[in-house]
Design a protein around this motif. Structure first.
Motif, PDB file in Angstrom:
ATOM      1  N   ALA A  51     -56.630   6.809 -40.007  1.00  0.00           N
ATOM      2  CA  ALA A  51     -55.973   7.557 -39.007  1.00  0.00           C
ATOM      3  C   ALA A  51     -54.479   7.041 -39.430  1.00  0.00           C
ATOM      4  O   ALA A  51     -54.280   5.705 -39.452  1.00  0.00           O
ATOM      5  CB  ALA A  51     -56.214   7.369 -37.604  1.00  0.00           C
ATOM      6  N   GLY A  52     -53.421   7.795 -39.261  1.00  0.00           N
ATOM      7  CA  GLY A  52     -52.122   7.523 -39.534  1.00  0.00           C
ATOM      8  C   GLY A  52     -51.696   7.343 -40.907  1.00  0.00           C
ATOM      9  O   GLY A  52     -50.379   7.230 -40.931  1.00  0.00           O
ATOM     10  N   GLU A  53     -52.517   7.260 -41.899  1.00  0.00           N
ATOM     11  CA  GLU A  53     -51.950   7.157 -43.352  1.00  0.00           C
ATOM     12  C   GLU A  53     -51.965   8.526 -44.004  1.00  0.00           C
ATOM     13  O   GLU A  53     -52.472   9.487 -43.566  1.00  0.00           O
ATOM     14  CB  GLU A  53     -53.240   6.573 -43.909  1.00  0.00           C
ATOM     15  N   GLN A  54     -50.918   8.632 -44.956  1.00  0.00           N
ATOM     16  CA  GLN A  54     -50.690   9.731 -45.683  1.00  0.00           C
ATOM     17  C   GLN A  54     -50.705   9.322 -47.110  1.00  0.00           C
ATOM     18  O   GLN A  54     -50.570   8.075 -47.421  1.00  0.00           O
ATOM     19  CB  GLN A  54     -49.390  10.284 -45.281  1.00  0.00           C
ATOM     20  N   LYS A  55     -50.749  10.533 -47.960  1.00  0.00           N
ATOM     21  CA  LYS A  55     -50.910  10.305 -49.393  1.00  0.00           C
ATOM     22  C   LYS A  55     -49.474  10.232 -50.040  1.00  0.00           C
ATOM     23  O   LYS A  55     -48.830  10.838 -49.506  1.00  0.00           O
ATOM     24  CB  LYS A  55     -51.595  11.687 -49.898  1.00  0.00           C
ATOM     25  N   TYR A  56     -49.496   9.115 -51.122  1.00  0.00           N
ATOM     26  CA  TYR A  56     -48.102   8.965 -51.686  1.00  0.00           C
ATOM     27  C   TYR A  56     -48.552   8.873 -53.282  1.00  0.00           C
ATOM     28  O   TYR A  56     -49.657   8.411 -53.584  1.00  0.00           O
ATOM     29  CB  TYR A  56     -47.425   7.743 -51.280  1.00  0.00           C
ATOM     30  N   TRP A  57     -47.605   9.198 -53.944  1.00  0.00           N
ATOM     31  CA  TRP A  57     -47.948   9.206 -55.500  1.00  0.00           C
ATOM     32  C   TRP A  57     -46.433   8.619 -56.282  1.00  0.00           C
ATOM     33  O   TRP A  57     -45.375   8.465 -55.763  1.00  0.00           O
ATOM     34  CB  TRP A  57     -48.161  10.439 -55.838  1.00  0.00           C
ATOM     35  N   SER A  58     -46.905   8.018 -57.482  1.00  0.00           N
ATOM     36  CA  SER A  58     -45.849   7.646 -58.370  1.00  0.00           C
ATOM     37  C   SER A  58     -46.083   7.680 -59.750  1.00  0.00           C
ATOM     38  O   SER A  58     -47.472   7.626 -60.072  1.00  0.00           O
ATOM     39  CB  SER A  58     -45.454   6.128 -57.951  1.00  0.00           C
ATOM     40  N   ILE A  59     -45.314   8.419 -60.590  1.00  0.00           N
ATOM     41  CA  ILE A  59     -45.589   7.995 -62.155  1.00  0.00           C
ATOM     42  C   ILE A  59     -44.661   7.183 -62.983  1.00  0.00           C
ATOM     43  O   ILE A  59     -43.499   7.008 -62.614  1.00  0.00           O
ATOM     44  CB  ILE A  59     -45.209   9.759 -62.541  1.00  0.00           C
ATOM     45  N   ALA A  60     -45.288   6.286 -63.685  1.00  0.00           N
ATOM     46  CA  ALA A  60     -44.662   5.340 -64.284  1.00  0.00           C
ATOM     47  C   ALA A  60     -45.316   5.109 -65.568  1.00  0.00           C
ATOM     48  O   ALA A  60     -46.453   4.952 -65.647  1.00  0.00           O
ATOM     49  CB  ALA A  60     -44.271   4.058 -63.193  1.00  0.00           C
ATOM     50  N   GLU A  61     -44.579   4.035 -66.441  1.00  0.00           N
ATOM     51  CA  GLU A  61     -45.350   3.653 -67.719  1.00  0.00           C
ATOM     52  C   GLU A  61     -45.859   2.279 -67.537  1.00  0.00           C
ATOM     53  O   GLU A  61     -45.272   1.379 -66.797  1.00  0.00           O
ATOM     54  CB  GLU A  61     -44.238   3.611 -68.780  1.00  0.00           C
ATOM     55  N   SER A  62     -47.113   1.908 -68.121  1.00  0.00           N
ATOM     56  CA  SER A  62     -47.463   0.654 -68.004  1.00  0.00           C
ATOM     57  C   SER A  62     -46.929  -0.404 -68.913  1.00  0.00           C
ATOM     58  O   SER A  62     -45.965   0.076 -69.416  1.00  0.00           O
ATOM     59  CB  SER A  62     -48.996   0.711 -68.387  1.00  0.00           C
ATOM     60  N   LEU A  63     -47.439  -1.453 -69.008  1.00  0.00           N
ATOM     61  CA  LEU A  63     -46.937  -2.671 -70.010  1.00  0.00           C
ATOM     62  C   LEU A  63     -47.071  -2.203 -71.414  1.00  0.00           C
ATOM     63  O   LEU A  63     -46.076  -2.640 -72.213  1.00  0.00           O
ATOM     64  CB  LEU A  63     -47.618  -3.999 -69.569  1.00  0.00           C
ATOM     65  N   TYR A  82     -42.582  -0.657 -49.492  1.00  0.00           N
ATOM     66  CA  TYR A  82     -43.112  -0.513 -50.669  1.00  0.00           C
ATOM     67  C   TYR A  82     -42.401   0.351 -51.631  1.00  0.00           C
ATOM     68  O   TYR A  82     -42.278   0.105 -52.907  1.00  0.00           O
ATOM     69  CB  TYR A  82     -44.370   0.428 -50.682  1.00  0.00           C
ATOM     70  N   HIS A  83     -41.580   1.015 -51.149  1.00  0.00           N
ATOM     71  CA  HIS A  83     -40.297   1.763 -52.069  1.00  0.00           C
ATOM     72  C   HIS A  83     -39.472   0.709 -52.765  1.00  0.00           C
ATOM     73  O   HIS A  83     -39.023   0.974 -53.668  1.00  0.00           O
ATOM     74  CB  HIS A  83     -39.784   2.670 -51.245  1.00  0.00           C
ATOM     75  N   PHE A  84     -39.205  -0.535 -52.066  1.00  0.00           N
ATOM     76  CA  PHE A  84     -38.591  -1.399 -52.585  1.00  0.00           C
ATOM     77  C   PHE A  84     -39.080  -1.945 -54.123  1.00  0.00           C
ATOM     78  O   PHE A  84     -38.322  -2.288 -54.908  1.00  0.00           O
ATOM     79  CB  PHE A  84     -38.437  -2.475 -51.876  1.00  0.00           C
ATOM     80  N   PHE A  85     -40.148  -1.951 -54.057  1.00  0.00           N
ATOM     81  CA  PHE A  85     -40.975  -2.507 -55.515  1.00  0.00           C
ATOM     82  C   PHE A  85     -41.239  -1.078 -56.165  1.00  0.00           C
ATOM     83  O   PHE A  85     -41.329  -1.445 -57.573  1.00  0.00           O
ATOM     84  CB  PHE A  85     -42.270  -3.189 -55.140  1.00  0.00           C
ATOM     85  N   GLU A  86     -41.478  -0.200 -55.515  1.00  0.00           N
ATOM     86  CA  GLU A  86     -41.716   1.089 -56.587  1.00  0.00           C
ATOM     87  C   GLU A  86     -41.060   2.162 -56.091  1.00  0.00           C
ATOM     88  O   GLU A  86     -41.126   3.007 -55.263  1.00  0.00           O
ATOM     89  CB  GLU A  86     -43.116   1.510 -56.283  1.00  0.00           C
ATOM     90  N   LYS A  87     -39.723   2.246 -57.072  1.00  0.00           N
ATOM     91  CA  LYS A  87     -38.824   3.085 -56.960  1.00  0.00           C
ATOM     92  C   LYS A  87     -39.122   4.724 -57.085  1.00  0.00           C
ATOM     93  O   LYS A  87     -38.621   5.616 -56.464  1.00  0.00           O
ATOM     94  CB  LYS A  87     -37.597   3.002 -58.024  1.00  0.00           C
TER      95      LYS A  87
END
Length: 235
Positions: A51-63, A82-87
């Protein structure tokens, strides 16, 4: 009296300040690390169950410069943290954002950060074969998307472009508006229609063929229309 209560006390020596800064730096660095969680299946598949959570996504390259799409369930109130760590972190309009964006293959489940500042997400890969923008001509007797869209939730879109032989076409198709951003990457002229027959309204009344762009999960079928014969000769 002042010194016993802390008033007028001397500041910490420089070495103590350096040690404190080093500790904070190490804590932040540790929070940025990712640990692979042993999981037989995704943790955040489909609609978020908490309850209260929503879906988020991000595309980035690995090491290893390998592109991944990650999706997670989180409380929107924690987004700024979390957006501070994952733009690239973006709120999703779908329950399966990675699949919709062409990343259908589950790779692993990872946890970024630790303790109170951590988030668990599922990583998805591109298909084994890279997505190619291909065109397959379908053998049909009549248009595939003629008139009003029949499938629930889909709407009519159109695009005007030139073929490989420099011949102008108008294409129209029925898609779910939530997938517009995905197809717009491949077709910059894709536009939502206010009519059920946009190509005819735009002066392309003659049906030419039905084609499919892309393949698999990242594909779209549309009808192509030509200019009238007398106009086409002048173009």
């Amino acid at each position: 009296f002042g010194s016993r209560c802390g008033f007028g006390s001397s500041p910490p020596p420089p070495r103590a300040l350096l040690a404190m800064k080093a500790f904070i730096a190490c804590a932040l660095a540790a929070a940025a690390l990712a640990s692979v969680v042993a999981a037989e299946q995704p943790c955040c598949q489909e609609k978020c169950s908490k309850a209260g959570e929503q879906k988020y996504w991000s595309i980035a390259e690995s090491l290893f410069d390998k592109p991944h799409c990650g999706e997670c369930c989180m409380n929107p109130s924690e987004y700024s943290l979390y957006h501070f760590f994952e733009k690239n972190l973006t709120k999703s309009m779908e329950d399966n954002p990675c699949e919709v964006r062409g990343y259908p293959k589950y790779d692993s489940t990872v946890t970024h950060g630790f303790g109170l500042v951590s988030i668990t997400l599922d990583l998805y890969n591109l298909p084994v074969e890279p997505v190619k923008v291909e065109e397959e001509v379908l053998k049909v007797a009549e248009p595939y998307c003629q008139g009003k869209c029949q499938k629930l939730g889909e709407q009519k879109y159109w695009s005007i472009a030139k073929s490989l032989v420099d011949k102008p076409h108008c294409g129209e198709c029925c898609i779910n508006p939530s997938k517009y951003s995905l197809y717009h990457v491949f077709e910059k002229n894709l536009t939502k229609s206010m009519e059920d027959n946009p190509c005819e309204v735009l002066g392309y009344p003659k049906y030419d063929s039905t084609v499919t762009h892309g393949f698999g999960l990242v594909s779209i079928t549309l009808d192509l229309y030509n200019l009238p014969d007398e106009v086409a000769i002048l173009v």
